[in-house]
Design an enzyme around this catalytic site. Structure first.
Site, short mmCIF file in Angstrom:
data_model
loop_
_atom_site.label_atom_id
_atom_site.label_comp_id
_atom_site.label_asym_id
_atom_site.label_seq_id
_atom_site.Cartn_x
_atom_site.Cartn_y
_atom_site.Cartn_z
N HIS A 62 0.87 -1.17 0.00
CA HIS A 62 0.00 0.00 0.00
C HIS A 62 0.91 1.23 0.00
CE1 HIS A 62 -3.88 -2.01 1.72
NE2 HIS A 62 -3.77 -2.15 0.42
N ASP A 64 1.05 4.10 1.36
CA ASP A 64 1.52 4.79 2.58
C ASP A 64 2.77 4.12 3.16
OD1 ASP A 64 -0.39 2.76 3.09
OD2 ASP A 64 -0.88 3.54 5.08
N HIS A 65 2.96 2.83 2.86
CA HIS A 65 4.11 2.10 3.41
C HIS A 65 5.26 1.94 2.42
CE1 HIS A 65 1.82 0.77 7.03
NE2 HIS A 65 0.83 1.09 6.21
N HIS A 140 -4.77 -8.30 6.35
CA HIS A 140 -5.08 -6.95 5.89
C HIS A 140 -5.75 -6.96 4.52
CE1 HIS A 140 -4.68 -2.67 5.81
NE2 HIS A 140 -3.75 -2.62 4.88
ZN LIG Z 1 -1.19 1.72 6.22
ZN LIG Z 2 -2.43 -1.00 4.24
#
Ligand SMILES: [Zn+2]
Ligand SMILES: [Zn+2]
Length: 299
Positions: A62, A64-65, A140
């Site tokens: 993802h 953001d990571h 997740h």
């Molecule tokens: Zn995240």
């Molecule tokens: Zn995530």
């Protein structure tokens, strides 16, 4: 060990919080966990040269990571890095980094070794100095990893015992420390009595997952558990948001697994302060703090 929380936001960076990126420092080794957008700049702000990083661990892809992975590679290329870079991530990481190298014109002169980590249960990933990094799958939606770093146990001399034999400083003590029985002036000193084991530190990083019971055994006894708490339990969660933890769940995890310290991170941008997270978590687990960007925690 030293943890620097470089970025502590969730999907959207805010004025005060950058995308997820965590730096673990131990004995000359710098391990980067996640590299959200701006990770290289956060390192600069923390006074750490990005060039000191040889190992990047990505929990999942993802943005953001992981948006900062390209930035890190660009920085390394610009600085004429020559030594290898290791990237460890979930299934499909190799393919993703291959694509990344085609998208950008990096001109890099160093090897990038990408390791697809596919754990069944709890899996050792790599040894770096006297640290062993292991990974486990979290829940997740897609492929997402949790990480655990364990320092080797160290054998120490039981001076109070060896002193009885008049032995406080002697090359023989080195042998004893390496785990061999010794004989000094005709008297035998066993490893069992002459030494003790000092347990190495354990650090765990759990982010972007819903709660599931096996998490407890993965992070058991950690000296520091860095754990996401995207939401507060009072907020009604939409389906999409259920693949994350609340502060209450993070605290229950810390309590059930007997960790020593809990650091909360990955806060949704809908909250302007992390104080309610600490308040909620403290109901279940007292030794908790909310991470802010560029915080250093020694443990
Ligand atoms: Zn995240
Ligand atoms: Zn995530």
């Amino acid at each position: 060990m030293k943890l620097v929380t470089l970025g502590t936001s969730c999907m959207f960076p805010t004025k005060k919080r950058s995308h997820p990126a965590m730096l673990l420092f131990h004995d000359g080794n710098y391990l980067l966990f996640d590299a959200g957008e701006g990770a290289q700049r956060q390192l600069r702000l923390a006074g750490i040269s990005p060039m000191s990083i040889n190992d990047i661990f990505i929990t999942h892809w993802h943005g953001d990571h992981s948006l900062g992975v390209a930035g890190m590679i660009n920085c390394f290329a610009g600085n004429r890095r020559t030594n290898d870079l290791n990237i460890y991530g979930p299934k499909g990481s190799k393919e993703r980094v291959d694509h990344l190298l085609k998208v950008f014109d990096f001109k890099q002169d160093f090897n990038i070794n990408v390791h697809d980590v596919i754990p069944r249960g709890f899996k050792e990933v790599v040894r770096i100095g006297d640290l062993v990094v292991s990974a486990f799958r979290v829940r997740h939606g897609g492929h997402c990893l949790g990480f655990c770093v364990k320092e080797d146990d160290k054998r120490r001399i039981n001076i109070a015992y060896t002193k009885k034999f008049g032995l406080t400083q002697h090359p023989l003590l080195g042998k004893l420390q390496r785990g061999e029985d010794i004989t000094y002036e005709g008297k035998r000193i066993s490893v069992e009595k002459g030494t003790y084991l000092k347990e190495g530190k354990k650090f765990c990083y759990v982010t972007d997952t819903r709660y599931f019971p096996e998490l407890v055994s993965f992070v058991e006894g950690a000296d520091l558990l860095l754990c996401e708490s995207t939401y507060l339990s009072a907020d009604e969660l939409k389906t999409m948001e259920r693949n994350h933890l609340t502060a209450e769940q993070a605290a229950m995890l810390a309590k059930d697994s007997g960790v020593k310290k809990l650091v909360l991170t990955h806060f949704s941008q809908r909250y302007t302060s992390a104080n309610p997270f600490v308040k909620e978590a403290k109901k279940y687990f007292p030794n908790v703090v909310a991470a802010e960007d560029l915080m250093t925690i020694e443990f």
